[in-house]
Design an enzyme around this catalytic site. Sequence first.
Site, PDB file in Angstrom:
ATOM      1  N   THR A  62      52.011  39.783 -51.508  1.00 27.38           N
ATOM      2  CA  THR A  62      51.844  39.087 -50.236  1.00 27.38           C
ATOM      3  C   THR A  62      52.062  37.576 -50.375  1.00 27.38           C
ATOM      4  O   THR A  62      52.133  37.057 -51.485  1.00 27.38           O
ATOM      5  CB  THR A  62      50.432  39.352 -49.673  1.00 27.38           C
ATOM      6  N   ASP A  63      52.131  36.898 -49.231  1.00 28.41           N
ATOM      7  CA  ASP A  63      52.370  35.442 -49.231  1.00 28.41           C
ATOM      8  C   ASP A  63      51.072  34.661 -49.171  1.00 28.41           C
ATOM      9  O   ASP A  63      51.038  33.546 -48.666  1.00 28.41           O
ATOM     10  CB  ASP A  63      53.223  35.050 -48.031  1.00 28.41           C
TER      11      ASP A  63
ATOM     12  N   SER B 202      47.464  30.228 -48.308  1.00 24.60           N
ATOM     13  CA  SER B 202      48.580  30.734 -47.521  1.00 24.60           C
ATOM     14  C   SER B 202      49.815  30.017 -48.025  1.00 24.60           C
ATOM     15  O   SER B 202      49.907  28.803 -47.956  1.00 24.60           O
ATOM     16  CB  SER B 202      48.370  30.436 -46.043  1.00 24.60           C
ATOM     17  N   ARG B 203      50.779  30.783 -48.577  1.00 22.60           N
ATOM     18  CA  ARG B 203      51.866  30.130 -49.312  1.00 22.60           C
ATOM     19  C   ARG B 203      53.021  29.681 -48.434  1.00 22.60           C
ATOM     20  O   ARG B 203      53.773  28.816 -48.822  1.00 22.60           O
ATOM     21  CB  ARG B 203      52.381  31.059 -50.404  1.00 22.60           C
ATOM     22  N   VAL B 204      53.208  30.294 -47.292  1.00 27.19           N
ATOM     23  CA  VAL B 204      54.373  29.879 -46.488  1.00 27.19           C
ATOM     24  C   VAL B 204      54.007  29.364 -45.093  1.00 27.19           C
ATOM     25  O   VAL B 204      54.822  28.742 -44.440  1.00 27.19           O
ATOM     26  CB  VAL B 204      55.397  31.031 -46.333  1.00 27.19           C
TER      27      VAL B 204
END
Length: 580
Positions: free
Chosen positions: A413-414, A439-441
Site C-alpha cells: 500500500t501507499d 501517507s506516501r503519495v
Amino acid sequence: MMTEELKAYLFAEEKPNEAQERSLHNFIIETLGHDTEIEWEKSDKYSGGFALKIGETLYDWSTKGRLRQLRDAVTGVSASEEVIPLIKDKLSEWTPKAMAEEVGEVLTVGDGIVTISGLRHVTYGEILLFEDGTRGMALDLRPNEIGCILFDDDECIKEGSSVRRTGKTAGVPVGNAFLGRVVNALGVPIDGGGAIARTGYRPIESPAPGILDRQPVNEPLETGIVTIDSMFPIGRGQRELIIGDRQTGKTSIATDTIINQKGKGVICIYVAIGQKTSLVSRLCETLYKNGAMDYTIVVSASAADSPSLQYIAPYAGCAMGEYFMNKGQDVLIIYDDLTKHAVAYRSISLLLERSPGREAYPGDVFYLHSRLLERSAHLSDDLGGGSMTALPIVETQEGDVSAYIPTNIISITDGQIFLETDLFFAGQRPAVNVGLSVSRVGGDAQTKAMKKAAGSIRLDLAQFREMEVFTQFSTDMDESTKNQLTYGNGIMEMLKQPQNHPYTQDEEVIMLTVAQYTRFKGIAVKDVKKFIAGVTAYIKETNPNLIERINSTGRIEDIDRQDITSAADKYLARFVKSAG
Ligand code: ATP
Ligand code: MG
C-alpha cells in the site's frame, strides 16, 4: 479406425432405430473425421431427446440441454435456471446445433471443495457447472484431476455426477442499478429488494492498469476526519491501509469516509469479508440514515458464507468499481478486512492440499493481495481519468504490525493509518497513532489551503509526545515548556472527533489555522472543542465570503489567513472573558 478410447455412448430412453443410428454415425464422421462404434445406454436423464458422448465430449440433445445452450447464447452463464421459461419463446427463432461440451466426473466432494476427473482443457478460474446447477470455479489444476471451489451448497453433488465446462471465467454483473444495493459476492441482491438490472458483466479477475495507463495521484479524497486530512492525506487512486487491533475504530473510519463523499461524485463500494451479518446490517443502516446509500454498493460475504465466496468477494467488489472507474468516475473501495480474506484463502488452500508456508498460509498469499490492490489506480486522461481509491483494512494482534499478513499489505500500500488500542481507551478517538502512520503519495493531492493550514502540526505533535514523556514527573517547568504542553494537549483534544461527524474542508482549514495561531493560550483543555466550534461558527457567520473562497479555490492567501487570525483574536478575547 476404431479405438477403444473413442467409443461413443448414446444416452437415451429407447434404443435408436436404424435411420437414427445412421444419422448419428454421419454426425460422428463429420465431427471426428472417422467413424466409431456407438453403445446405447438406457437413461432417462435426457428427456425430450438424447445425449451423445464421444471421449470426454458430450453433445446434449435433450430439451433441457438445448434450452441451456440457447440460454447461454442469449444471457451468458450467470443466469439461473429460472430464466428458461422467459426465453422459451425465443426458441423458434433459434437454429439449434449440437454444441460440444467437455464433461468431467466428480471424484470427491466435501467442505465446499470438489475434485474432478476429466475436463482436460479447463482453464484456471473457469466456471464449472454441475448437473444440478451448482456453480464452482476451477482453482487447482493437477495432471490428473482438478480442484474446484463451490459457490453454492454441495448437498446435491455426488460422486460420479457430471460437470460441464462453461468456457467463462468467474464474473459479476455490473451497472448503475447496483448503487444503493446490498449484494453477495456473486452480485446477487441479498437486501430483499428484487432483481437488479445489469448493464454488463465483468470478470472478477482482470489485469491491473499498466504504467502508461496511469497518471499520478493529484486530487484529494477528503475523509472528513481532520487527523487524516491534515496529516495523512489520501488522494484519489491511492491505496491507504487502515490497520489496528480489534475494536479500535477501523470500520468507523471507513464508514465516516463514505459518509463524507456525499455530493462529491464519488461512488463508494464497501466489501465486507467474513463479518457478522448483524454488523453489516448495522453499517447499512448507518449509511441509509446519513443518506450515503444512494452512491454506495455493499458487497457482503459474511462469516456464514463459504470461504470460496469470502475469497472472491473483494475481487467482485473491485470489478464493480472498475466499471465506474473505466467510465471516468471516481470510486472509493473498502475491503473490510483483508486478514479474514487471507484466512478464507488459507482454508481453501489447505483443503486443496497445497503446501502450507509461514503461519500455514500458502506461498502465493502475497500475490493474493497485490493483484487486488494494484487494480486501484488513477487512470490517464486518455482513458477517461477515472480513479479507484482503496482503503484496505487489516486487523493486528496486540499491535503487532510485523506479523505475516500486515507486513505484506503494508509493503503493497501507499501508506497506513495505524490505530492504537491504548489511545482508543484513553478516549483519543479516532485513535490514530501519529508516529506510526504515514501517507506516501497523498501530500501531492492535498489542496493548497489544507497544506498551508496543516503546517507543521505533525511535527508539533511528535515533539509534544516526546516532551510529554519527559515532563511526566516534573513539577516546575519553564514557561515555554508549559506553553508547548498546553498547545499539544489542545491539539490532541481538537483531533478527537465523534463518529459520523465529518468536517468540511473549510472547517478543517479554519480549525487548524486557529490552533496553530492561538496555540490554545489561556484555554483549558476541556474548553478546546467548545472554543474551536465557536470560532468556526463565528467566522462562518461574519465572513461567509472567506468560506466560499476556500471551498471554491482550494487556496488560502495571506489575506485570508489574516481574516482567520483576527477573527480568532476577537473571539478568543470574548471566550476567555466569558469562561472567566
Ligand atoms: P472490529 O475489530 O470489531 O472490526 P473496528 O476496529 O472496526 O472493530 P469499530 O467497529 O469501527 O472498530 O468501532 C469500535 C467501537 O468504537 C464501536 O462501538 C464504535 O461506535 C466506537 N467508535 C469508533 N470510532 C469512534 C469515535 N470516533 N468516537 C467514538 N466512538 C467510536
Ligand atoms: Mg470492523
